[in-house]
Design a protein around this motif. Structure first.
Motif, short mmCIF file in Angstrom:
data_model
loop_
_atom_site.label_atom_id
_atom_site.label_comp_id
_atom_site.label_asym_id
_atom_site.label_seq_id
_atom_site.Cartn_x
_atom_site.Cartn_y
_atom_site.Cartn_z
N GLU A 11 -0.35 8.76 99.45
CA GLU A 11 -0.94 7.73 100.30
C GLU A 11 0.17 6.81 100.80
OE1 GLU A 11 -4.72 5.97 99.22
OE2 GLU A 11 -4.75 7.22 97.41
N SER A 12 -0.03 6.30 102.01
CA SER A 12 1.03 5.52 102.63
C SER A 12 0.45 4.33 103.38
CB SER A 12 1.84 6.38 103.60
OG SER A 12 2.72 5.59 104.38
N PRO A 13 1.14 3.18 103.33
CA PRO A 13 0.73 2.05 104.16
C PRO A 13 1.11 2.20 105.62
CG PRO A 13 2.67 1.46 102.88
CD PRO A 13 2.25 2.83 102.42
N ILE A 14 1.91 3.24 105.93
CA ILE A 14 2.24 3.50 107.34
C ILE A 14 1.09 4.31 107.94
CG2 ILE A 14 3.87 4.56 108.95
CD1 ILE A 14 6.06 4.17 106.91
N THR A 15 0.26 3.64 108.68
CA THR A 15 -0.92 4.27 109.25
C THR A 15 -0.60 4.88 110.61
OG1 THR A 15 -1.66 2.26 110.37
CG2 THR A 15 -2.36 2.57 108.08
N ALA A 16 -1.53 5.69 111.09
CA ALA A 16 -1.39 6.21 112.45
C ALA A 16 -1.40 5.09 113.46
CB ALA A 16 -2.53 7.20 112.74
N GLU A 17 -2.10 4.01 113.14
CA GLU A 17 -2.14 2.85 114.03
C GLU A 17 -0.77 2.17 114.10
OE1 GLU A 17 -5.97 4.26 113.30
OE2 GLU A 17 -4.47 3.63 111.80
N HIS A 18 -0.03 2.15 112.96
CA HIS A 18 1.35 1.64 112.99
C HIS A 18 2.18 2.44 113.99
CE1 HIS A 18 1.02 -0.44 108.90
NE2 HIS A 18 1.63 -1.32 109.65
N ALA A 19 2.11 3.75 113.85
CA ALA A 19 2.89 4.63 114.73
C ALA A 19 2.47 4.47 116.17
CB ALA A 19 2.75 6.08 114.28
N ALA A 20 1.15 4.30 116.40
CA ALA A 20 0.65 4.15 117.76
C ALA A 20 1.17 2.87 118.40
CB ALA A 20 -0.87 4.17 117.76
N ALA A 21 1.17 1.78 117.64
CA ALA A 21 1.63 0.50 118.18
C ALA A 21 3.10 0.55 118.56
CB ALA A 21 1.38 -0.61 117.17
N ALA A 22 3.87 1.41 117.86
CA ALA A 22 5.31 1.52 118.13
C ALA A 22 5.61 2.56 119.20
CB ALA A 22 6.05 1.90 116.85
N GLY A 23 4.59 3.14 119.80
CA GLY A 23 4.81 4.25 120.71
C GLY A 23 5.30 3.88 122.09
N GLY A 24 5.41 2.59 122.39
CA GLY A 24 5.88 2.19 123.72
C GLY A 24 7.35 1.81 123.68
N GLY A 25 7.61 0.52 123.66
CA GLY A 25 8.98 0.05 123.55
C GLY A 25 9.60 -0.29 124.88
N PRO A 26 10.78 -0.94 124.85
CA PRO A 26 11.43 -1.42 126.07
C PRO A 26 12.26 -0.34 126.75
CG PRO A 26 12.68 -2.12 124.16
CD PRO A 26 11.48 -1.38 123.63
N GLY A 27 12.56 -0.61 128.02
CA GLY A 27 13.43 0.27 128.80
C GLY A 27 13.82 -0.40 130.10
N TRP A 28 14.70 0.24 130.88
CA TRP A 28 15.06 -0.21 132.22
C TRP A 28 15.55 -1.66 132.21
CZ3 TRP A 28 15.69 4.04 134.51
CH2 TRP A 28 14.76 5.08 134.48
N VAL A 29 16.65 -1.91 131.54
CA VAL A 29 17.19 -3.27 131.43
C VAL A 29 18.02 -3.63 132.65
CG1 VAL A 29 18.80 -4.70 130.11
CG2 VAL A 29 17.15 -3.27 128.92
N GLU A 30 17.92 -4.91 133.06
CA GLU A 30 18.72 -5.41 134.17
C GLU A 30 19.07 -6.87 133.91
OE1 GLU A 30 17.95 -6.36 138.88
OE2 GLU A 30 17.37 -4.37 138.13
N LEU A 31 20.34 -7.22 134.09
CA LEU A 31 20.78 -8.61 134.03
C LEU A 31 20.74 -9.20 135.43
CD1 LEU A 31 23.84 -8.31 131.61
CD2 LEU A 31 21.82 -9.72 131.21
N ALA A 32 20.02 -10.32 135.59
CA ALA A 32 19.91 -10.96 136.90
C ALA A 32 19.46 -12.40 136.71
CB ALA A 32 18.91 -10.22 137.80
#
Length: 669
Positions: A11-32
């Motif tokens: 048994e694990s406290p890492i649920t599928a919902e944990h993994a789902a919430a982390a499924g996005g994340g940042p990208g396409w960075v620009e300094l301006a």
């Protein structure tokens, strides 16, 4: 207290919902404008892409009102969806694929203004990779026009879009700049605004096979004159370009088999020659899967931020290549720099991807986490630490792979038991597995599964020769390399050879199905194929068919990809049939789970359904789960969680245990 329990049943406290919430994340960075800007996938908000910004060290702020989705469909994978011009955010919106403008000093609740016309057909006009044009009154970008109903009915042009909104109701106000190739990156203007540079390529090449670096004069009416090719060719792939002065270019290209940084002096020779600034047998660039990717950023004074096989480094033309001291093992190809400040997206084995800035203007690099780690991140003791190993392939090649052991301090297995192992196959196949925290992997390792992620022949990060091990060998080398890794782990006592599982998405789904239907004794007990390719004969454009590509079951970008992966048509037609898993359902070596998005235009549902229909009545256990509203790759939290629950139930049924807290899925036989 440690509990003794069979691998896979922990048994694990890492649920599928944990993994789902982390499924996005940042990208396409620009300094301006003194800020860091980035796009951010949000699975908990329907999978939309938001735009956020922050001054390093301050709290991030959303730039768009709720409901706006900064994605585009150019090449179906989408390219960079935004830029910042003169205090305004210019971005693409998924629902209608138009370009919009929003003054970022306005309240976030104020709706943006459209810049481009409404297309006559849904998603009929698409834009990507916008950049500021000279003068600040326009953006230059790639426009993709859908011209018919066939996947290959597409036209692409480089266009200029006025920022005053005049083109929103007048399509003629969008000016065409050039249309040099079937595929192009957005043009980059020279510092003196006299020239523009871009990268182009044509079928059947993919952008990691061969591209051309084009330079053209910007004429008096603002369009481009005839272009000249300054680098690249059929066996050389330029993946990024930038200006290094009014008459000099910087190009990441691989004439010697490794993506290295080159300088091109336009006036020095005729034709211009590219000079390697620091020849190294290392990859400083990568495959141009999405328009706008950046592997290097000039820092001034002959120094350049680069990605050294994913690690941040500084290339000093006078002093070599030096890694930036940093605990983060992998940086995404989205570097931006202003002066000595570098911004990007980075992560590590126990750190999710986040927006990071590194200030190199002082003697000691100052690193700032612009987006902090999630508050609900599990205890580090539950997160696996991968070990990179190399396995000997047939023919002497070395297969790099990341091995993740079962990791849960609350459990241990009975003495003598070896764990089941998931062989996780990355997509592409011109892709790469990297050692960044993946909560889906942690979901399994914390339950007593081992995971291994091989960078099989064809993967990027190891030079052109390793990448081209897969040329005309797809379905052979990838399958053999995954099998080699699995058998070696079993022989070394790391894994239970009778409980090896294979899983992957897209091209990884193809390798999963191909491995399960390979000739010879079965190696894998079962497999999970997510949005896979199953039938090669329909996943390719063959002009000899006389239908102009109308019947091809994929998008235009990859419609000729198989010409290099399998072979040219019509000469290799028999190979297409023989390699396809659909041709060998009778050899299926174990149960299979298929997971599919119903709006997928890259690997459409008809591919997976064809295998399901062929399996029905064979006695081979299988399951097919399809998800409304999902494209290629799952973005919604509820989909990601449901897919992980289905996988765990599937493995439990095949291996003979009941995963705690998971509703069983129905297997058809």
């Amino acid at each position: 207290m440690t509990t003794i329990a069979l691998y896979g049943t922990w048994e694990s406290p890492i649920t599928a919902e944990h993994a789902a919430a982390a499924g996005g994340g940042p990208g396409w960075v620009e300094l301006a404008d003194g800020r860091v800007w980035w796009a951010e996938g949000r699975p908990l908000d329907g999978g939309r892409v938001a735009i956020a910004h922050a001054v390093p060290g301050e709290r991030p702020t959303d730039a768009l009102p709720p409901g706006w989705n900064a994605r585009n469909r150019v090449h179906e994978y989408g390219g960079k969806p935004f830029t910042v011009v003169g205090g305004a955010l210019v971005f693409t919106h998924w629902d209608d694929q138009r370009l919009y403008r929003k003054n970022h000093h306005m309240p976030a609740t104020e709706d943006p203004r459209p810049l481009t016309p409404m297309p006559d057909r849904r998603h009929g006009l698409r834009y990507a990779d916008p950049v500021a044009a000279p003068g600040g009154a326009e953006v230059w970008c790639v426009r993709e026009t859908i011209t018919g109903d066939a996947p290959t009915d597409v036209r692409r042009e480089l266009v200029a879009v006025p920022l005053d909104g005049s083109a929103a109701n007048d399509a003629a106000a969008v000016r065409v700049l050039a249309a040099s190739h079937r595929f192009m990156t957005s043009p980059r203007p020279s510092p003196d605004s006299r020239h523009a540079a871009w990268i182009g390529w044509n079928h059947p090449a993919m952008p990691w096979d061969g591209t051309e670096l084009c330079v053209a004069e910007v004429t008096g009416d603002g369009t481009f004159g005839p272009h000249m090719v300054t680098a690249g060719g059929p066996a050389e792939a330029v993946c990024q370009v930038d200006w290094d002065g009014p008459d000099r270019l910087l190009a990441m290209t691989d004439p010697d088999g490794w993506w290295n940084l080159h300088r091109i002096d336009l006036g020095a020779t005729d034709p211009p020659e590219a000079r390697n600034l620091l020849p190294v047998a290392e990859e400083l660039g990568g495959p141009l899967w999405r328009l706008g990717q950046c592997w290097f950023a000039p820092l001034g004074g002959g120094r350049h931020a680069v990605l050294r096989a994913g690690r941040l480094a500084v290339l000093d033309e006078a002093g070599g290549l030096t890694d930036v001291p940093c605990e983060l093992d992998w940086w995404a190809p989205t570097l931006s720099a202003e002066g000595g400040l570098i911004a990007g997206v980075a992560g590590g084995p126990q750190r999710e991807l986040g927006v990071i800035t590194v200030d190199l203007s002082t003697s000691l690099a100052q690193i700032v986490e612009v987006t902090p780690q999630p508050a609900g991140l599990p205890d580090a003791a539950l997160l696996p630490r991968p070990v990179e190993l190399r396995f000997a392939a047939a023919g002497g090649a070395q297969i790099p792979a990341y091995v993740y052991p079962p990791t849960n301090p609350s459990y241990r297995a009975p003495d003598g038991e070896r764990p089941p192992f998931l062989v996780h196959v990355h997509g592409g196949p011109t892709g790469h597995s990297n050692p960044v925290l993946d909560m889906a992997i942690a979901f399994f390792t914390s339950r007593g599964f081992g995971v291994v992620a091989p960078n099989y022949g064809g993967s990027t990060g190891y030079g052109r020769a390793y990448r081209e091990r897969l040329r005309e060998q797809w379905g052979v080398v990838d399958v053999e390399d995954c099998a080699t890794v699995a058998l070696a782990l079993a022989a070394d006592g790391v894994a239970d050879g009778n409980r090896m599982i294979i899983r992957g998405g897209s091209a990884g789904g193809w390798t999963t199905a191909a491995a399960l239907t390979a000739a010879g004794p079965p190696i894998f007990r079962c497999g999970t194929a997510m949005y896979p390719i199953i039938d090669l004969t329909r996943w390719v454009a063959d002009e000899a068919d006389g239908d102009g590509g109308a019947a091809v079951e994929t998008h235009d970008f990859e419609s000729h990809y198989l010409h290099s992966l399998i072979g040219p048509l019509p000469q290799a037609r028999d190979r297409y049939v023989d390699r396809s898993p659909i041709s060998h359902v009778d050899r299926m070596g174990g149960p299979i789970l298929l997971l599919q998005g119903l709006d997928d235009q890259i690997c459409p549902p008809v591919q997976a359904r064809r295998l399901v229909d062929a399996l029905d009545g064979t006695g081979i256990p299988h399951a097919y789960l399809a998800f409304e509203g999902e494209q290629h790759g799952f973005r919604r939290a509820e989909t990601i969680a449901a897919a992980l629950h289905a996988e765990l139930s599937f493995y439990g049924q095949v291996l003979g245990f009941d995963p705690p807290g998971v509703k069983p899925i129905d297997l058809t036989s």
